[in-house]
Design an enzyme around this catalytic site. Structure first.
Site, PDB file in Angstrom:
ATOM      1  N   LYS B  73       0.511  10.868  -0.465  1.00  0.00           N
ATOM      2  CA  LYS B  73      -0.054   9.531  -0.712  1.00  0.00           C
ATOM      3  C   LYS B  73      -1.575   9.576  -0.621  1.00  0.00           C
ATOM      4  O   LYS B  73      -2.139  10.312   0.210  1.00  0.00           O
ATOM      5  CB  LYS B  73       0.519   8.557   0.317  1.00  0.00           C
ATOM      6  CG  LYS B  73       0.148   7.090   0.116  1.00  0.00           C
ATOM      7  CD  LYS B  73       0.909   6.231   1.132  1.00  0.00           C
ATOM      8  CE  LYS B  73       0.489   4.765   1.026  1.00  0.00           C
ATOM      9  NZ  LYS B  73       1.147   3.957   2.070  1.00  0.00           N
ATOM     10  N   SER B 148       3.408  -0.174   0.754  1.00  0.00           N
ATOM     11  CA  SER B 148       2.289   0.302  -0.023  1.00  0.00           C
ATOM     12  C   SER B 148       2.486   1.708  -0.599  1.00  0.00           C
ATOM     13  O   SER B 148       1.671   2.140  -1.415  1.00  0.00           O
ATOM     14  CB  SER B 148       1.015   0.277   0.815  1.00  0.00           C
ATOM     15  OG  SER B 148       1.150   1.126   1.913  1.00  0.00           O
ATOM     16  N   SER B 172       5.708   0.260   4.950  1.00  0.00           N
ATOM     17  CA  SER B 172       5.221   0.803   3.684  1.00  0.00           C
ATOM     18  C   SER B 172       5.858   2.080   3.197  1.00  0.00           C
ATOM     19  O   SER B 172       5.526   2.535   2.106  1.00  0.00           O
ATOM     20  CB  SER B 172       3.710   1.015   3.777  1.00  0.00           C
ATOM     21  OG  SER B 172       3.073  -0.244   3.817  1.00  0.00           O
TER      22      SER B 172
END
Lengths: 467, 482
Positions: B73, B148, B172
């Site tokens: 990420k 997210s 997330s």
């Protein structure tokens, strides 16, 4: 209406750790801009602080050296504000739970100045301003500091000066900080307000920054006292503000108000677990605490039997006292060495502006001079001169003494005395016939001829066995 | 194919590491335009890493993740590779160091396919606030991928990486995994070092794993977990070996169902999770009704704590040292413009909320009160775990929704975190997996929450369900790749 200054101090001290407080960067001085930084102290994204345990140890020592309680539980907080010398835009400090509290130092005049707290925090960087631009050097970011905050117990510039000197000395002896204001390792901010004599209602204070020497502290206090007094006497009120001391002009000036109305939004630092010190931890720190000035004073007076004045003068500077200790360790002639150091050597230091650390000789050399004196090999006068030479030029004590004629072989005295008596044969006759007063004159001539190193007793002997 | 099996086939030579990576890169090239799951694709370095891994494998020196292609990420620092947090503020930022989790993966010779898309600075539940464009759901590209870690979840779901590192602060990793029909694991706080994770909320952030199944999540977690000199909050209690209980008999396990979690959920969601509960009962687990009374305060507490910490953590982005720099007449102007231009709307909103909660006069009422609610929630969890071994809840009140249909109402967005925030607040491990599909065919997620550092149990319990639950594939998925 007469006013009395009410003064509190906030003192920041750089700790003598080898690394910075939250990262492994060297805790040093100087270096090219931004060469002693890493992701942590430069506030790079993703970097995290790791607490340097040495900083905790030294902060606790500072507490022990000032009779504070060392708190078993202390923790860190974030103090938030934007400034280019603060990379994370928050400073990690101890707001709610400082490591030490409730200490004191007694100043001249006997007043007890209470220490409210000692806490650990990180230093910010330095800004360098040029014509068109300003630049940030982050080398100093993360240098470990302790902040020592007093209660507003001080009542004069003299007390403030004494407090700062005593505190600096204790921190130095404790190995916590080298306490050099000119180098910035000890920084003093003064909070001062005026109080009507006889009242105990505190007035509005001003905070004074940029004090780079003890003299500046005194001058700033004196200036502020006058300034605030003038305001109050003409019916005005003192503004709560931060003022900058101007060294050249000896005055304080209001800084731009950005300093005054900040909300720091303190909250607990989530990246660092609280600091837990056990009783055993604190005892270990106490056991490791080097000898403090008071302890050294007691050693000098109780064990070495030095007079109070000598002891006080010796401990005034740690390096000086260390030198003395090193000399006394070689030759335990405590009083003699004290005399030499407080006499000739101190004289030299004061006259030339040198420091004990500039000495060209080692403590053992001074010890040797003391031994020569004690054994009667050199006179006290010779010893003083010998010290001066060794301090400024170095050399081996006995060799220098011989070269300069401070030591003469007693065997060599005989022929010299013979020569003197022959030269003054007439006076010798008169002495033998009863004029006893002439002996002094003959003695004097003989001493001059034999040289300064001559032992008066030996010379007297030589004369007497001849006449 | 599970990662453990992939490992075996790589080591036996049946699968070639370079070929595997090439295949993934080809798929990314082919499909990611439609999904937007990657911000940066590391084509050249990935092939180099695959070659190096292949040599190590051939020489018999393979480690668990050697040659296995993962995505990372984009809020996790990777040395020499752009790390943007999906923000204009860091759109050109290249870290000078690797996050510890990445370093540990590199030490095992993994292959980094690229950096995945996300909500800006981790703030959001849809992955639509990215400055590089939003992430679309592989099950229906008109819908959000969740957030997210939406890019990570979409990439795993579409077969654009074998597994993914994500980050979870309030859900997330778990929620996008649920929305995209894969498995997402948030470990106990302190399990994975946060060094190199660009901080959002320091006391809540954790690096987690999104994978195709629970066992795979545990497999990857075992390589990145554990104490770290660079993170004082990383725990010695995280000891790895998280797949150890997979396949073991879980009959007799006590599963708690906290009633408050089901209240705000769509009927389809509750029904799917209850079917999962029925499954567990049928294999011999004990179900128990339980209660987390403070759930109604959890979202508020979460947003106060996380925003307060985020406000401080994002203060370092002042345009002076790195990142976007705006123009200003003086320093204050420079800082102001850098932040005004560099941050998106949601980020600004959270920073303001956070500063408000911490400001003088409000600290007690907001931030400190949120902390007290946190303490209460922790105590309530402890009570539940006296009587239960794991807790079963929905992962989100609904399945993935249409892009643009909800994001305009921030508070509604925040409220949909209700099922995930409490595990974050209490620092407990939680894993999300698919337990059904709604009428539109969108995946529905369930979460299993465990005791602190008991990832082994929730992974094993989740794995048991997954083995008997048939997932529906999306139109992008693998074609037998993995």
């Amino acid at each position: 209406m007469s006013y009395q200054p009410v003064i509190g101090l906030e003192i920041h001290c750089e700790l003598l750790t080898s690394s910075k407080v939250f990262c492994a960067c060297k805790n040093g001085f100087g270096g090219g801009a931004n060469t002693r930084v890493c992701p942590v102290c430069a506030g790079m994204p993703g970097a995290l602080p790791i607490l340097n345990r040495d900083a905790v140890r030294l902060a606790a020592r500072a507490g022990l050296a000032t009779d504070c309680a060392v708190n078993r539980y202390s923790a860190f907080d974030r103090k938030n504000y934007f400034y280019p010398d603060l990379p994370k835009a928050y400073q990690i400090t101890q707001f709610r739970f400082p490591i030490c509290g409730n200490g004191h130092i007694d100043v001249i005049g006997g007043r007890r100045i209470r220490i409210n707290r000692i806490h650990i925090e990180e230093d910010a960087g330095k800004l360098v301003h040029e014509a068109e631009i300003s630049m940030a050097d982050l080398n100093r970011c993360g240098v470990p500091l302790i902040e020592i905050v007093t209660e507003p117990d001080l009542r004069s510039a003299a007390e403030a000066q004494d407090f700062v000197l005593k505190l600096g000395r204790r921190l130095k002896y404790a190995g916590v900080c080298d306490a050099r204001m000119e180098q910035g390792s000890l920084r003093v901010d003064v909070n001062i307000s005026l109080m009507p004599r006889g009242s105990d209602t505190l007035g509005t204070r001003a905070e004074i920054k940029n004090l780079n020497s003890v003299r500046s502290i005194c001058r700033a206090i004196e200036y502020e006292t006058e300034r605030q007094s003038g305001i109050l006497k003409s019916g005005g009120s003192v503004r709560f503000e931060t003022r900058r001391y101007d060294e050249k002009r000896g005055v304080t000036c209001a800084m731009r108000s950005k300093e005054d109305a900040r909300d720091y939004r303190y909250f607990p630092e989530p990246d660092i677990p609280p600091v837990l010190l056990s009783d055993a931890d604190i005892e270990t720190i106490r056991a490791e605490l080097p000898e403090l000035p008071r302890e050294r004073y007691l050693r000098y007076t109780n064990e070495y039997r030095l007079p109070d004045e000598d002891a006080r003068l010796l401990i005034a500077r740690k390096e000086f006292s260390d030198f003395y200790d090193a000399a006394a360790a070689v030759v335990p002639e405590y009083k003699l060495i004290a005399n030499l150091m407080l006499g000739e050597i101190s004289h030299l230091i004061n006259e030339t502006g040198a420091d004990i650390t500039d000495a060209k000789c080692a403590p053992a050399d001074i010890a040797a001079v003391a031994k020569l004196t004690a054994d009667g090999v050199v006179t006290k006068g010779a010893a003083r001169e010998l010290c001066a030479i060794l301090f400024t030029e170095g050399g081996k004590p006995e060799a220098v003494a011989k070269t300069r004629g401070y030591i003469t072989d007693s065997d060599g005295l005989g022929p010299i005395v013979d020569a003197v008596l022959k030269e003054h044969a007439g006076l010798v006759e008169q002495y033998k016939n009863g004029n006893e007063k002439l002996f002094g004159y003959i003695m004097g001539q003989a001493m001059r001829a034999c040289g300064k190193g001559a032992d008066p007793a030996a010379v007297k002997q030589e004369i007497l066995i001849r006449i | 194919m599970r990662l453990s099996e992939l490992r075996a086939r790589l080591d036996s030579g049946e699968i070639d590491a370079v070929g595997l990576t090439q295949e993934y890169l080809k798929r990314i090239h082919e499909h990611d335009k439609a999904l937007g799951s990657y911000i940066t694709v590391c084509e050249r370095s990935a092939l180099r890493e695959a070659e190096a891994a292949q040599s190590a494998i051939r020489a018999g020196r393979s480690k668990p993740l050697s040659g296995i292609p993962l995505s990372v990420k984009d809020n996790i620092c990777t040395e020499g590779v752009r790390t943007t947090c999906a923000s204009e503020m860091l759109s050109d930022f290249v870290p000078a160091y690797d996050a510890t989790a990445v370093k540990r993966l590199r030490d095992e010779g993994f292959v980094m396919l690229g950096k995945t898309n996300m909500d800006e600075f981790g703030m959001g539940g849809s992955s639509q606030t990215s400055c590089f464009g939003g992430v679309r759901n592989p099950y229906d590209t008109r819908r959000v991928a969740g957030g997210s870690s939406g890019g990570a979840a979409a990439a795993v779901a579409a077969g654009l990486c074998a597994a993914a590192l994500g980050t979870d602060t309030g859900g997330s990793v778990r929620q996008p995994a649920a929305f995209c029909g894969v498995t997402g694991l948030k470990p106990t706080y302190g399990t994975v070092s946060r060094f190199g994770l660009i901080a959002f909320a320091s006391s809540l952030d954790q690096i987690g794993v999104i994978a195709r199944c629970a066992e795979d999540a545990g497999y990857v977690l075992s390589s990145i977990c554990g104490c770290d000199r660079n993170d004082a909050t990383a725990s010695r209690l995280a000891r790895g070996n998280y797949t150890q209980l997979v396949g073991s008999d879980i009959s007799g396990l006590r599963i708690g169902l906290p009633r408050e979690f089901f209240k705000g959920c769509r009927d389809e969601v509750s029904a799917a999770v209850m079917r999962a509960a029925d499954y567990y009962r049928s294999i011999g687990c004990e179900l128990a009704d339980c209660s987390l009374p403070s759930l109604e305060y959890a979202v508020s507490a979460y947003y106060l704590i996380s925003s307060a910490e985020a406000a401080a953590n994002l203060s370092r982005f002042d345009g002076i040292k790195y990142g976007h720099r705006g123009e200003g007449d003086d320093c204050a102007g420079l800082i102001k413009h850098s932040r005004r231009e560099g941050f998106g709307t949601e980020v600004k909103r959270r920073i303001m909320l956070g500063n408000y909660a911490l400001s003088s006069g409000y600290y007690e009422e907001y931030y400190n009160r949120a902390r007290r609610i946190q303490a209460k929630l922790r105590a309530e969890y402890e009570e539940i775990f006296d009587k239960c071994d794991v807790i079963l809840t929905p992962t989100a009140p609904s399945a993935a929704y249409a892009i643009g249909s909800r994001e305009s109402d921030p508070v509604e967005m925040y409220l949909s975190d209700i099922c995930t925030v409490t595990a974050s607040i209490a620092g407990l491990p939680a894993i999300s997996s698919v337990c059904g599909y709604d009428a539109d065919g969108m995946p529905i997620g369930m979460s299993l929450t465990g005791r602190a550092f008991d990832e082994k149990t929730i992974i094993a319990v989740c794995d048991r369900f997954e083995r008997d639950f048939e997932r529906k594939e999306n139109s992008f998925a693998g074609g037998g790749l993995i």
